[in-house]
Structure formats: C-alpha cells, structure tokens
Scaffold this motif. Sequence first.
Motif, PDB file in Angstrom:
ATOM      1  N   CYS A  27       0.843  -1.203   0.000  1.00  0.00           N
ATOM      2  CA  CYS A  27       0.000   0.000   0.000  1.00  0.00           C
ATOM      3  C   CYS A  27       0.880   1.255   0.000  1.00  0.00           C
ATOM      4  O   CYS A  27       0.643   2.208  -0.752  1.00  0.00           O
ATOM      5  CB  CYS A  27      -0.911  -0.044   1.221  1.00  0.00           C
ATOM      6  N   ARG A  28       1.941   1.237   0.810  1.00  0.00           N
ATOM      7  CA  ARG A  28       2.862   2.379   0.896  1.00  0.00           C
ATOM      8  C   ARG A  28       3.566   2.601  -0.453  1.00  0.00           C
ATOM      9  O   ARG A  28       3.671   3.736  -0.930  1.00  0.00           O
ATOM     10  CB  ARG A  28       3.897   2.117   2.000  1.00  0.00           C
ATOM     11  N   LEU A  29       4.040   1.494  -1.079  1.00  0.00           N
ATOM     12  CA  LEU A  29       4.706   1.611  -2.394  1.00  0.00           C
ATOM     13  C   LEU A  29       3.748   2.194  -3.424  1.00  0.00           C
ATOM     14  O   LEU A  29       4.115   3.049  -4.224  1.00  0.00           O
ATOM     15  CB  LEU A  29       5.189   0.239  -2.884  1.00  0.00           C
ATOM     16  N   SER A  30       2.523   1.707  -3.374  1.00  0.00           N
ATOM     17  CA  SER A  30       1.507   2.155  -4.326  1.00  0.00           C
ATOM     18  C   SER A  30       1.224   3.652  -4.174  1.00  0.00           C
ATOM     19  O   SER A  30       1.138   4.385  -5.157  1.00  0.00           O
ATOM     20  CB  SER A  30       0.234   1.343  -4.111  1.00  0.00           C
ATOM     21  N   GLU A  31       1.136   4.112  -2.917  1.00  0.00           N
ATOM     22  CA  GLU A  31       0.839   5.533  -2.668  1.00  0.00           C
ATOM     23  C   GLU A  31       2.030   6.426  -2.975  1.00  0.00           C
ATOM     24  O   GLU A  31       1.881   7.525  -3.511  1.00  0.00           O
ATOM     25  CB  GLU A  31       0.401   5.717  -1.212  1.00  0.00           C
ATOM     26  N   THR A  32       3.239   5.942  -2.641  1.00  0.00           N
ATOM     27  CA  THR A  32       4.436   6.770  -2.807  1.00  0.00           C
ATOM     28  C   THR A  32       4.951   6.781  -4.246  1.00  0.00           C
ATOM     29  O   THR A  32       5.343   7.812  -4.766  1.00  0.00           O
ATOM     30  CB  THR A  32       5.567   6.277  -1.862  1.00  0.00           C
ATOM     31  N   TYR A  33       4.967   5.613  -4.876  1.00  0.00           N
ATOM     32  CA  TYR A  33       5.606   5.502  -6.208  1.00  0.00           C
ATOM     33  C   TYR A  33       4.621   5.165  -7.335  1.00  0.00           C
ATOM     34  O   TYR A  33       5.031   5.003  -8.483  1.00  0.00           O
ATOM     35  CB  TYR A  33       6.698   4.419  -6.176  1.00  0.00           C
TER      36      TYR A  33
END
Length: 297
Positions: A27-33
């Motif tokens: 989820c963090r990767l998706s939101e950040t990158y």
Amino acid sequence: MSDHKVTIIDGKAVAQTIRSKIAAEVCRLSETYIKVPGLAVMIVGQRKDSQSYVNMKRKACAEVGIKSIDLDLLENVSESELISKVHELNVNPDVHGILGQLPLPKHINEEKILTEISLGKDVDGFHPLNIGKLAMKGRDPCLFRPCCPETCYYILTRHGITIKGKNVVVVGRSNIVVLPVSLLLLKEDATVTMVHSRTKEPESIVRNADIIIAVVGQAAMIKGSWIKPGAVVIDVRTNAVDDPGKKSGYRLVGDVDFQEACKTAGCITPIPGGVGPMTVAMLLKNTLDGAKRVIEG
C-alpha cells in the motif's frame, strides 16, 4: 506422560501476521511511487497438485495487493519457447518476481529453465547461483533464500528455539527443501544430519535429534517412538491418504504421525495449516523485497 503439553504452531495465524505487514508495505509503495510488486506465476501442464498450489499463490497475491501475472502453458510447450517466455518476463519492468511451478514436464530440463530466470527476480531462490551462495561460507548472501527452508528457519527463530549447537535431522533428499534448509541451519551452527532412503537405522538417528525437519512424501512415516521428548518437529510434506469418510475421498497428512508425535514433541507444525501457508507468505515477502530493490533503488 498425560500431563505433557505440546505447542502446535498455527501456520495460518503466523502467515496472516506476515501478510498484514506485506499488505501495508504494498500500500505504501503504491501511494508513494504509484507502483506495486508484480509476481509472474508460470505453470506448464495440468497437474492437479501444481494447479492447486498455483491458485493458492495467485489468490495470496491478490489478498496483499501484489499484481499476479499469469502464464498457463500447455504440457507440450517446447523448452526453447519456455525459455523465451522467461526472457520476456526478465525484461518486463512490471515483474519483480518469477515463479516456475515445479515439477516441469519430463522433456524440459528444470535446471536450464531455473538458470534462465534473472537472479534479481528469482523469488523462489532456486537459481543455481542463489543455492551456491547459500552453500559457500563467508560469501555475499544470496538475494533470495528459498521459501520453504526460510519458513523452517523463521519458525525456529520466531519461537525462540536455539539452533546453535543443536542436533538437526532433516529427513528426505530433495533439492528444493532438504539441501537448502540443511545449508541454512549449518550456517547457524547446528549439527545437521540428512536421513534418506539409503540411510541405515534412520530411527536411531532421528531419535537423537533436537530438531526434526521431515520432507519425505511418505504419510506418517516418522512415528512417535522416533521422537526425543521435547524435540521440535517441522513437518513439511503434504500427503493425501484415502478416507472414505471425507467428501473428497481423502485427507491430508504429513510425514510425521501427528497424534503420536504430540505425546512427546515439544512443538510441532500440523498438516494442513502449518508450513504451507507460511511458505506462501515467504514467497510474497521475497516478491515485495525484490520490488523494493527496484522501485526504491
């Protein structure tokens, strides 16, 4: 013996904990990158067991937000065609892990295919170079450790079981689990013995083990009398045995006689619901780690 308490390791619960952490990271990767990890799951032919494993892996990907890239190939696919599919996946930037479901049909050389998978995408940890690095003392660690051996190691460390100086007996002879798990525990200063079909008096060797890892593929082969009181038992292989009482006509059991083992073992993984779900979680973790290396640099 009636007051003996055995710890039964709930692989499903442990896997769920690992998966929750992975889902949060995805989820963090998706939101950040604006990118998510991608796992290519490749199956050749119609083997029922392989299909059920592959479906389980694809479903697990969906649950944590990893993109599953599906390749279902015919049994008669040529080796060169399979290699060119692997090469396409190697250069596909959306693919961070490549998994070739084993066994492959007889006309295809497994080692040849595994060697073609890019090292950075070898999330199963089967590439000969990854295994070689695992075998060599003091070398750079391999990028990915094989999922099932890593699960065995994780079970021991998570439950605070000392590995150093312990007698570990691995029952079986497979390249996929037995060899890498033996190397992994040897690195942790265990004394490792492998027992296989040509071993004389396997029972007496197993009875000396502080930690038993069973990877034979023979239902309930390891009896309760083989197990030293308080030993740790990790049962890896799933076997189907006839059971007319079940709707399916069979039930799943491990290589260890579970009921008997519970009377003497200190802790044990059940089948089903032990090593299996955790191994799938390790595969997802390897895919996430591979993606983070690429996406975060």
